[in-house]
Design an enzyme around this catalytic site. Sequence first.
Site, PDB file in Angstrom:
ATOM      1  N   GLY A  19       3.752  -1.281  11.073  1.00  0.00           N
ATOM      2  CA  GLY A  19       3.693  -2.593  11.704  1.00  0.00           C
ATOM      3  C   GLY A  19       3.701  -3.738  10.726  1.00  0.00           C
ATOM      4  O   GLY A  19       3.924  -4.886  11.099  1.00  0.00           O
ATOM      5  N   ARG A  62       4.021  -0.424  -2.928  1.00  0.00           N
ATOM      6  CA  ARG A  62       3.303   0.855  -3.031  1.00  0.00           C
ATOM      7  C   ARG A  62       4.267   2.003  -3.323  1.00  0.00           C
ATOM      8  O   ARG A  62       5.372   2.063  -2.786  1.00  0.00           O
ATOM      9  CB  ARG A  62       2.548   1.129  -1.723  1.00  0.00           C
ATOM     10  CG  ARG A  62       1.809   2.449  -1.724  1.00  0.00           C
ATOM     11  CD  ARG A  62       0.777   2.520  -0.628  1.00  0.00           C
ATOM     12  NE  ARG A  62       1.353   2.673   0.701  1.00  0.00           N
ATOM     13  CZ  ARG A  62       0.627   2.658   1.824  1.00  0.00           C
ATOM     14  NH1 ARG A  62      -0.679   2.499   1.771  1.00  0.00           N
ATOM     15  NH2 ARG A  62       1.207   2.804   2.998  1.00  0.00           N
ATOM     16  N   ASP A 109      -3.233   8.903  11.376  1.00  0.00           N
ATOM     17  CA  ASP A 109      -2.103   8.129  10.839  1.00  0.00           C
ATOM     18  C   ASP A 109      -2.351   7.710   9.393  1.00  0.00           C
ATOM     19  O   ASP A 109      -1.429   7.222   8.728  1.00  0.00           O
ATOM     20  CB  ASP A 109      -1.820   6.903  11.715  1.00  0.00           C
ATOM     21  CG  ASP A 109      -3.015   5.973  11.822  1.00  0.00           C
ATOM     22  OD1 ASP A 109      -4.034   6.398  12.390  1.00  0.00           O
ATOM     23  OD2 ASP A 109      -2.940   4.826  11.339  1.00  0.00           O
ATOM     24  N   GLY A 165       3.150   3.291  13.857  1.00  0.00           N
ATOM     25  CA  GLY A 165       4.302   2.977  13.020  1.00  0.00           C
ATOM     26  C   GLY A 165       4.007   1.901  11.995  1.00  0.00           C
ATOM     27  O   GLY A 165       2.919   1.333  11.931  1.00  0.00           O
ATOM     28  N   ASP A 174      -3.568   4.374   2.287  1.00  0.00           N
ATOM     29  CA  ASP A 174      -4.097   3.309   3.145  1.00  0.00           C
ATOM     30  C   ASP A 174      -5.543   2.950   2.818  1.00  0.00           C
ATOM     31  O   ASP A 174      -6.483   3.363   3.494  1.00  0.00           O
ATOM     32  CB  ASP A 174      -3.943   3.674   4.628  1.00  0.00           C
ATOM     33  CG  ASP A 174      -2.482   3.611   5.060  1.00  0.00           C
ATOM     34  OD1 ASP A 174      -1.731   2.837   4.446  1.00  0.00           O
ATOM     35  OD2 ASP A 174      -2.099   4.323   5.997  1.00  0.00           O
ATOM     36  N   LYS A 192       4.229  -3.626   1.495  1.00  0.00           N
ATOM     37  CA  LYS A 192       3.183  -3.789   2.511  1.00  0.00           C
ATOM     38  C   LYS A 192       2.876  -5.271   2.681  1.00  0.00           C
ATOM     39  O   LYS A 192       2.574  -5.961   1.697  1.00  0.00           O
ATOM     40  CB  LYS A 192       1.898  -3.060   2.088  1.00  0.00           C
ATOM     41  CG  LYS A 192       1.954  -1.559   2.201  1.00  0.00           C
ATOM     42  CD  LYS A 192       0.583  -0.940   1.957  1.00  0.00           C
ATOM     43  CE  LYS A 192      -0.382  -1.257   3.077  1.00  0.00           C
ATOM     44  NZ  LYS A 192      -1.707  -0.616   2.863  1.00  0.00           N
ATOM     45  N   ARG A 229       2.986  11.340   7.645  1.00  0.00           N
ATOM     46  CA  ARG A 229       1.576  11.479   7.995  1.00  0.00           C
ATOM     47  C   ARG A 229       1.384  12.545   9.072  1.00  0.00           C
ATOM     48  O   ARG A 229       2.354  12.957   9.729  1.00  0.00           O
ATOM     49  CB  ARG A 229       1.051  10.135   8.516  1.00  0.00           C
ATOM     50  CG  ARG A 229       1.383   8.957   7.605  1.00  0.00           C
ATOM     51  CD  ARG A 229       1.469   7.655   8.395  1.00  0.00           C
ATOM     52  NE  ARG A 229       1.974   6.549   7.569  1.00  0.00           N
ATOM     53  CZ  ARG A 229       1.211   5.686   6.917  1.00  0.00           C
ATOM     54  NH1 ARG A 229      -0.097   5.771   7.008  1.00  0.00           N
ATOM     55  NH2 ARG A 229       1.746   4.714   6.201  1.00  0.00           N
TER      56      ARG A 229
END
Length: 466
Positions: free
Chosen positions: A87, A170, A242, A85, A252, A107, A177
């Site tokens: 985090g 972002r 993920d 998840g 990511d 983020k 995902r």
Amino acid sequence: MNAKFPFDNTYSTLPRQFFHKQKPAAVSKAELIACNFQLAEELDIKLPSSGLELIFSGQMIPDGADPLAQAYAGHQFGYYNAQLGDGRALLLGELNTKLGRYDIQLKGSGTTPYSRSGDGLSWLGPVLREYIVSEAMHHLGIPTTRSLAAVETGDKVLRETVLPGAILTRIAKSHIRVGTFQYFAHNKDTEALETLYKYTRERHYNETKSISEFLSCVINAQSDLITDWLSVGFIHGVMNTDNCSISGETIDYGPCAFLDKYSPSKVFSSIDSYGRYAYSAQADVIVWNMAQLANALLPIVKNDDGVLNSFKELIHEMPNQIRSLWLEKFGKKIGISKTNPDDYKLISSFLNGLASRNEDFTISFRKLTEEPEYFKSVDPDWFKTWQTRISGEPNPFSIMAKTNPNLIPRNHQIELAIKEALNADFNLFYRLNEAFKSPYEKTVEYADLETTPTEEEEVFKTFCGT
């Protein structure tokens, strides 16, 4: 201070097990590092003339936002983690624009119920890295999340040492995902899984009429993406499920890097001890990731033999699909507009030559475009075969110039930009972002950014930064 975001949130209307709603953490003193005003304009965002640091640090929530942390799971280096998840991130909401629907996410905005033992924060380095690389990928023409803003928080983050905190804003087509599907499949929540499938299909692949077509579309997007990565020498570094976006965007940017000297087994990530996510392994990993998506969809297939066989065929065919796309894209890199199976040997021979001579990946393809006679001296047999092959092409060098970038975000340049930023000097960060807006152009102004690193400058390891 009147910010206007075209919010039209749909993910927050899904059942509560999909997310946890909360606001971003307070920060000590937000200061704006960068704002992508062109992207804001494209997304129909009306930004105020002041106070941007408050918006992009989460201290002022724009009207219509509905902050939440998304739930998901995933395989990390092949091992399943049942609850990951967001985090250290919060989805502010969705923007309904003339270009389509986009998520906007912070983020590094503090802990959530999914933070586990983490602090939910980001330090400055990973924020600058993702800003530079994601924007560069966009201008290279590769599907990617994008960076709208970066701010310093005025707070300290403890990693190996004490570092300045920062937050990245972002933009993504969505943050759904493979691991989002795995989360509900693992929890045996078939109703939520079906809801997720219907929502995702409608949002990203609404032309599909069956679950097999949906899986096929995701596979097509991922196959195209991975071969794009390979064509520019990009290594993601953590292709966990993920970190695999259903929309087919690069997402990511942790320990990512671009090849300098060509080596198919090259690994940069400090935690990839066995080379699972090495440069050449990425094609195999995406097949594995798509197999995990297929497995996660099985609970809503309900033992339909036709669908099960279709799933198997789609996964089984993926290596051939990727090989075909690889051949097409690398064919263009050596001036071939329409490849045939025999070209695989020609391209592979060129790459093997780069590896044996320890030559730079990006520079070598650009040199083939601009100074092909060089290869006549270092590999005359290959050069002769190549010349014969492209003799029938109408515009081989034009094809190559559009396919072989002159500039990539080199690891040593990014590391230097981060080092200088830690001393409050963002000039190189700004310069790199400006240069990478035109990666296929050759200019005197950015000639110094073309060069391969010296032995002293070369970066061998990159880090996740969490």
